[in-house]
Design a protein around this motif. Structure first.
Motif, PDB file in Angstrom:
ATOM      1  N   GLU A  43       0.797  -0.995   0.022  1.00  0.00           N
ATOM      2  CA  GLU A  43       0.029   0.074  -0.121  1.00  0.00           C
ATOM      3  C   GLU A  43       0.934   1.207   0.018  1.00  0.00           C
ATOM      4  N   GLU A  46       1.478   2.848  -3.232  1.00  0.00           N
ATOM      5  CA  GLU A  46       0.204   3.501  -4.057  1.00  0.00           C
ATOM      6  C   GLU A  46      -0.301   4.591  -3.093  1.00  0.00           C
ATOM      7  N   THR A  47       0.014   4.698  -1.991  1.00  0.00           N
ATOM      8  CA  THR A  47      -0.440   5.843  -1.088  1.00  0.00           C
ATOM      9  C   THR A  47       0.575   6.951  -1.151  1.00  0.00           C
ATOM     10  N   TRP A  48       1.598   6.827  -1.069  1.00  0.00           N
ATOM     11  CA  TRP A  48       2.423   8.057  -1.000  1.00  0.00           C
ATOM     12  C   TRP A  48       3.134   8.517  -2.476  1.00  0.00           C
ATOM     13  N   ARG A  52       0.936  13.153  -3.012  1.00  0.00           N
ATOM     14  CA  ARG A  52       0.752  13.388  -1.800  1.00  0.00           C
ATOM     15  C   ARG A  52       1.933  14.079  -1.075  1.00  0.00           C
ATOM     16  N   PHE A 210      -7.446   8.653   6.958  1.00  0.00           N
ATOM     17  CA  PHE A 210      -7.285   7.094   6.538  1.00  0.00           C
ATOM     18  C   PHE A 210      -8.155   6.183   7.679  1.00  0.00           C
ATOM     19  N   ALA A 218      -3.309   1.820   4.454  1.00  0.00           N
ATOM     20  CA  ALA A 218      -3.042   3.241   4.360  1.00  0.00           C
ATOM     21  C   ALA A 218      -2.631   3.898   5.503  1.00  0.00           C
TER      22      ALA A 218
ATOM     23  N   GLU B 309     -14.080   3.526  -1.540  1.00  0.00           N
ATOM     24  CA  GLU B 309     -13.044   2.769  -2.365  1.00  0.00           C
ATOM     25  C   GLU B 309     -13.746   1.621  -3.158  1.00  0.00           C
TER      26      GLU B 309
END
Lengths: 256, 319, 257
Positions: A43, A46-48, A52, A210, A218, B309
């Motif tokens: 994750e 993908e998240t950071w 971001r 989150f 996340a 999501e």
């Protein structure tokens, strides 16, 4: 070279072991709030994203930097003044101890009232916690400068300014740096807390959002990032410490 | 330096572990046929029926002993129920849709609270200061609006209000502010508008504020705002308990609808709302049934705003 | 050069007034090396601090070059007993010696030259880049002395500078002081509790009484300008002078007038 490798292994050893333990212990986890570490790591990328980083992480770190720098400047300046002027010290000491005892999170609603809800409020929250360790340690450091050194400065008529810069400040610097180290740790925490109230962006804000929207992997990735950020800042601080206080550290090892 | 790095890593882990909710065992002690259940609620107007129901003995009559735990907000209750710290919880519909779409096995067992459905007379609205240039919902399009939780029922329904009034909701600057802080932030001018529910709505009105949008009314007719819920695990393990609980809640809701003064009175026992505001505030509606259409509408609005999501499964959520 | 006129100092302790120094009067001519001794607690350090302008007298005054001392006087340097605490550990030896020179309006090259010369005179040539805490006690005191003479003072006040140093080092440092004094022509006032040292070093020895302190005696040391640790100290003249000073101090301790 060998020494460096050994040092690197020592420094990274325990975290690596803990990371591995966490990885294997959580591998088959189906718990909603404790997902497998492998999922969190997946994750992470993908998240950071770059976006971001730009919109959440950098603004947070910038606010932390601003608040911390302001606390250092004000803390040292005020600390020098209060430490050197005896009656000022006695007059302000009880007030300072009172102020330092109030936990900043409690003050956030109050700060929100006069600082609004924008960046100013967040920096104010950070300052409200970082100022005290620096200020009080500076005062203590200044007051503990060796009187013989001060007598020497007086006897040679060095003058107030030179006495301050060449003797008082360096003499107090070990204590001041201690205060700054404490303040850094506090600053990271307050950076997150300031973003839990009335925020629109930021690392702490992202982690809380989150959690609120049940994006748990996340959230964990954000926590990991926060931890790494804290560690990185501590490492930078240690380098600065060594540079500024090398005489102090060497003196203590060579004298003993 | 190595000490500091190791220390920081350990601290990070410690923080992480504390941040996640501890999983405690649930407590359903069987005490000679009486089930003790723990219910997580927020100490607000919406849950008055539960307090009334306990007072009137509706739960006792069905062999249920209720232990109420007050939490700060839905964010604490849903994890609490998922971790079986609470048997039942109270939360707004959008939060429940979010939880369900993220894989948390939650199920609604009874209705909680609904909008009055009457514009001009609802228990929540978007408020502005007396001298604000904002007159209608469409004017909110470029404003900063305070909501208590982002990406939740507040902002999704407010965007609908703006749309219905012909405005473009894509640029609204939503900011998260806790309900109790809204009156102060609004009068300080730090936000242009604030979505407030009772009693904060009345507090803002007392300071001269006025409503510009009735977002609960605009979102759907007779909008179900919040409900009582549990985990699928409990509803499978003890369907009888769940059914009794729902019946008790339904009876409490009916009682609350028939006795609005009792609602105002019992508010004084679990909140600090002063008597004048208590007498003046607008009460929500307490229908006995969940309005399924409104739940679907909230799911649609949420999906349009991209807060889920995965698309939520409304049927899995509803009883 | 230095005139002490009826100087006195009282202390307040728990509301009571204690007289440490009652009244002291003496003169030190320019270029003299005068030692001050007395029984323990007679206020030698207090006297020195008042002459250095670090402490205000309760009555009387000290005058340097005819001007009343009311803060540290110009052209005066002080060497303290606690050499370890008087040097600044965040500066190297060279920087320590250079510091008082910074306000004299010299160029950097001039300062550096004075520092090098001073270090050479105290036998620490080339040690500018060393840290003070890397040096032995005796060497640290030499640095403090170097700092004083680099300043080129006309009056040098020394407060028991060798009390915390071992006997052999002390002997070397005593000779160093006499050497510097002879070369540079500074006026030196040297406080010590060591009677032998006071006779060995001084042209005159001032003996103080017990508190409330006054000047008990002035012993003129006629040992000549060339002195040697072994020979001078074993000469009969030295023994006689030492005996004189010792007798005065014993009498002072007994409180005789």
């Amino acid at each position: 070279m060998i020494v460096l490798v050994r040092k690197a292994l020592l420094v990274l050893g325990l975290p690596s072991v803990l990371f591995a333990l966490w990885w294997f212990a959580s591998a088959g986890s189906t718990s909603f709030y404790f997902p497998p570490l492998s999922e969190i790591v997946a994750e992470f990328g993908e998240t950071w994203t770059a976006e971001r980083w730009r919109e959440d992480v950098l603004p947070s770190v910038a606010r932390l930097g601003a608040g911390y720098a302001a606390s250092c400047a004000a803390g040292v300046a005020l600390g020098l003044l209060i430490g050197r002027v005896r009656w000022l010290f006695h007059a302000t000491e009880p007030v300072l101890e009172f102020a330092r005892a109030v936990p900043p999170p409690v003050l956030v609603p109050v700060i929100m009232l006069f600082a609004g809800i924008g960046d100013g409020m967040k920096v104010a929250v950070i300052i409200s916690g970082c100022l005290w360790p620096i200020l009080l340690n500076t005062v203590a450091g200044v007051r503990s400068v060796d009187p013989v050194q001060l007598d020497t400065a007086a006897a040679y008529r060095l003058g107030r300014f030179r006495t301050l810069t060449a003797i008082v400040l360096p003499g107090a610097s070990p204590r001041i740096v201690t205060g700054m180290r404490q303040a850094l740790a506090i600053g990271v925490i307050l950076m997150v807390i300031s973003e839990m109230f009335a925020a629109q962006s930021g690392l702490g804000f992202a982690i809380v959002q989150f959690q609120r929207s049940y994006a748990i992997p996340a959230m964990w990735s954000g926590i990991l990032l926060l931890g790494c950020l804290g560690a990185a800042l501590a490492a930078v601080f240690a380098c600065v410490d060594r540079a500024v206080l090398h005489w102090y550290h060497r003196q203590r090892t060579e004298e003993a | 330096m190595r000490r500091q790095l190791a220390h920081a890593s350990m601290s990070a882990l410690a923080i992480a572990m504390v941040a996640a909710t501890a999983a405690c065992g649930g407590d359903e002690s069987d005490d000679g046929g009486v089930d003790t259940v723990s219910v997580g609620v927020i100490p607000i107007v919406d849950v008055a029926p539960v307090y009334l129901g306990i007072e009137q003995g509706f739960f006792e009559a069905r062999d249920i002993e209720v232990e109420l735990t007050e939490a700060q907000g839905g964010a604490a209750i849903v994890p609490g129920v998922a971790a079986q710290e609470f048997d039942f919880g109270f939360s707004n519909i959008t939060s429940l849709l979010l939880a369900q779409s993220s894989g948390l096995p939650v199920e609604i067992v009874a209705n909680g609270v609904a909008s009055t459905g009457v514009e001009g007379e609802d228990f929540g609205a978007v408020m502005v200061p007396a001298d604000s240039p904002i007159q209608t919902a469409a004017d909110l399009a470029t404003a900063t609006v305070a909501v208590n939780t982002l990406n939740n029922i507040g902002d999704t329904t407010i965007r609908e209000s703006v749309r219905l009034d012909g405005g473009d909701p894509s640029d609204i600057g939503f900011t998260e502010v806790a309900f109790p802080d809204m009156p102060a932030q609004l009068s300080a001018g730090n936000v242009d508008a604030a979505w407030a529910v009772e009693p904060f709505k009345s507090m803002i009105e007392a300071e001269g504020g006025r409503p510009v949008a009735w977002n609960y009314v605009d979102a759907a007719p007779d909008l179900t705002v919040a409900a009582y819920f549990t985990t699928s695990q409990l509803s499978q393990e003890d369907p009888d308990l769940v059914e009794r609980f729902s019946e008790a809640i339904a009876e409490s809701l009916q009682y609350a609808t028939d006795n609005p003064d009792a609602v105002r009175d019992i508010l004084g026992t679990y909140t600090d709302i002063n008597p004048d505001i208590r007498a003046a505030l607008t009460l929500p509606a307490f229908p006995a049934e969940v309005n399924r259409d409104s739940v679907e509408r909230l799911a649609e609005l949420g999906e349009a705003d991209g807060i889920f999501e995965n698309p939520p499964d409304v049927d899995a959520l509803l009883p | 050069m230095l005139e002490v006129a009826g100087i006195g100092r009282d202390y307040r302790v728990d509301g009571e007034v204690h007289t440490a120094i009652d009244a002291l009067t003496f003169q030190v001519a320019e270029g003299e090396l005068v030692c001050v001794v007395g029984p323990s607690g007679c206020g030698k350090t207090t006297l020195l601090r008042m002459c250095a302008g670090l402490l205000a007298p309760t009555r009387g005054a000290a005058l340097v070059d005819g001007r009343e001392v009311d803060g540290p006087p110009e052209d005066t340097a002080v060497v303290f007993q606690e050499y370890g605490r008087s040097l600044f550990p965040w500066m190297r030896v060279g920087a320590n010696v250079e510091l008082p020179l910074k306000r004299l309006g010299l160029t950097r090259a001039q300062r550096r030259e004075r520092v090098a010369e001073a270090l050479r005179l105290v036998d620490l040539e080339g040690k500018e880049r060393v840290w003070p805490w890397q040096l032995s006690g005796g060497m640290q005191q030499r640095v403090a002395i170097a700092r004083a003479i680099a300043f080129r003072p006309r009056l040098l006040l020394m407060d028991e500078p060798f009390a915390a140093v071992d006997a052999q080092t002390r002997a070397d440092l005593e000779d160093l002081i006499r050497d510097l004094w002879a070369r540079l022509g500074i006026t030196v006032v040297f406080i010590t509790h060591d009677i032998d040292e006071s006779v060995y070093l001084g042209q005159r020895v001032l003996v103080l009484s017990s508190p409330p302190t006054t000047l008990r005696a002035e012993v003129h040391i006629g040992l000549g300008p060339e002195r040697d640790q072994l020979e001078t100290r074993s000469s009969p003249a030295f023994a006689k002078l030492r005996g004189q000073v010792w007798a005065e101090i014993q009498a002072a301790k007994r409180g005789e007038t």
